[in-house]
Design a protein around this motif. Sequence first.
Motif, PDB file in Angstrom:
ATOM      1  N   ASN A 178       0.386   3.886   2.317  1.00  0.00           N
ATOM      2  CA  ASN A 178       0.152   4.612   3.777  1.00  0.00           C
ATOM      3  C   ASN A 178       1.326   4.448   4.412  1.00  0.00           C
ATOM      4  O   ASN A 178       1.752   3.407   4.778  1.00  0.00           O
ATOM      5  CB  ASN A 178      -1.008   3.955   4.283  1.00  0.00           C
TER       6      ASN A 178
ATOM      7  N   CYS B 263      -3.517  -0.259   7.518  1.00  0.00           N
ATOM      8  CA  CYS B 263      -4.297   0.719   7.154  1.00  0.00           C
ATOM      9  C   CYS B 263      -5.652   0.291   6.458  1.00  0.00           C
ATOM     10  O   CYS B 263      -5.838  -0.970   6.234  1.00  0.00           O
ATOM     11  CB  CYS B 263      -3.640   1.587   5.908  1.00  0.00           C
TER      12      CYS B 263
ATOM     13  N   CYS C 196      -5.470  -1.979   3.294  1.00  0.00           N
ATOM     14  CA  CYS C 196      -4.956  -3.031   3.426  1.00  0.00           C
ATOM     15  C   CYS C 196      -5.976  -4.103   4.169  1.00  0.00           C
ATOM     16  O   CYS C 196      -6.204  -5.295   3.809  1.00  0.00           O
ATOM     17  CB  CYS C 196      -3.599  -3.212   4.313  1.00  0.00           C
TER      18      CYS C 196
ATOM     19  N   CYS D 256       1.000  -1.174   0.063  1.00  0.00           N
ATOM     20  CA  CYS D 256       0.024  -0.099  -0.016  1.00  0.00           C
ATOM     21  C   CYS D 256       0.902   1.421   0.034  1.00  0.00           C
ATOM     22  O   CYS D 256       2.231   1.243  -0.039  1.00  0.00           O
ATOM     23  CB  CYS D 256      -0.846   0.228   1.110  1.00  0.00           C
TER      24      CYS D 256
ATOM     25  N   CYS E 272       1.128   2.652   7.903  1.00  0.00           N
ATOM     26  CA  CYS E 272       0.562   1.384   7.846  1.00  0.00           C
ATOM     27  C   CYS E 272       1.750   0.312   8.404  1.00  0.00           C
ATOM     28  O   CYS E 272       2.932   0.326   8.159  1.00  0.00           O
ATOM     29  CB  CYS E 272       0.086   0.952   6.471  1.00  0.00           C
TER      30      CYS E 272
END
Length: 365
Positions: free
Chosen positions: A328, A350, A353, A326, A331
């Motif tokens: 983020n 996150c 995910c 991802c 995360c």
Amino acid sequence: MVNKSCIIKLLIILFLCSGICTGVEEKSSIDKEKLKKRVELFLKENNVTLRRNVEDVFLLAEIYEKEGKDKDAMFLYQEGLKVNSWRLDYQSKLAQLMYKYGDKKQAVEKVKIVSQYAEDEELLIKAEEFLFNLGMNPVKSINKTERKLIKDQEIVLVPIGKVNKYLLSEVKHKLQEKMGISYSVMEEEIDPGKFDRSYLDKYTIDTKRKLLVSFLRLIPEQNKRFEELENQGQFNASRLILELKDNYIIEKVSKVKGYLGITRKDIFNGNSNFLFGWAGKDYGVMSYHRFLATFNQEPPNRSRLCDRIVKQGVSSSFFILGIPRCTNPTCIRSYPHNLTEHDHKGMELCPWCREQLKLILDRKR
Ligand SMILES: [Zn+2]
């Protein structure tokens, strides 16, 4: 003729080697009387000096203990631990002696600390046996509020070489908590064989350096350091993944969705210096070598070690399940360039995910 650049390189190598293997006086060649005098001096000095030379204090304590001079040993263990209380190996030794001489309360207190924080398996086993023999429950950091698991989907953790089994059991429980699927630990470990790249290889990347090292090997002290570097090294993560693929085939109807190898040793791939983990569809491998307190010269903390491994384990598990990374930054799966970034990441997935994981797990059922 040795030219100027060669001399500079030689100095660099000497510097790097001395930084990596700080020469510790061989135990067999210790002059006890000299050591005793040094320790007496350090004990009279301030705490800064004592801390700087605390290894000598512990060393003499061990010698006394071997000679049966328990009281002298206890005194020195105590003095040493006053300025370096995170030496859990010596906390454990002092606890055994305290218990022997009737101070059960303090001994138990010390062993509980060892049981909670030790990263070293031998120390842990000793501490847990001690508490078990006294009818006490060992301190374990396994999360007791485990959520409901999807039991028909499983990732198998495979020890590669000698791996701390206590730690692995804690990691397994935390991974289940984070991922919501089952994890099992393979009983048998895979023998990784010899290192694919020794730490000495880093200094002998071209012919000139190779020549220089062979020249330096003529000096016995240098040769010993090179031998140490030669015996330490890294496994090629791609090779380990191939080993996993050869050993474990994933059947379509099986609940096993992938295999994740775990090693205490350092790993690399291609030109990388090192890796925390390397994974693709169905198979992955991770190393906790660089998460250890001993590697980072930190006080031991098994809970921190466990969290570091779990972060990597979650990242690897997602790749094993075929879910890409991802974007983020907070995360648990975000890419860490180093340990500071790894530690800085959160422990949670996150929303993206979490959503992807749910989709994949539903599809695989
Ligand atoms: Zn994410």
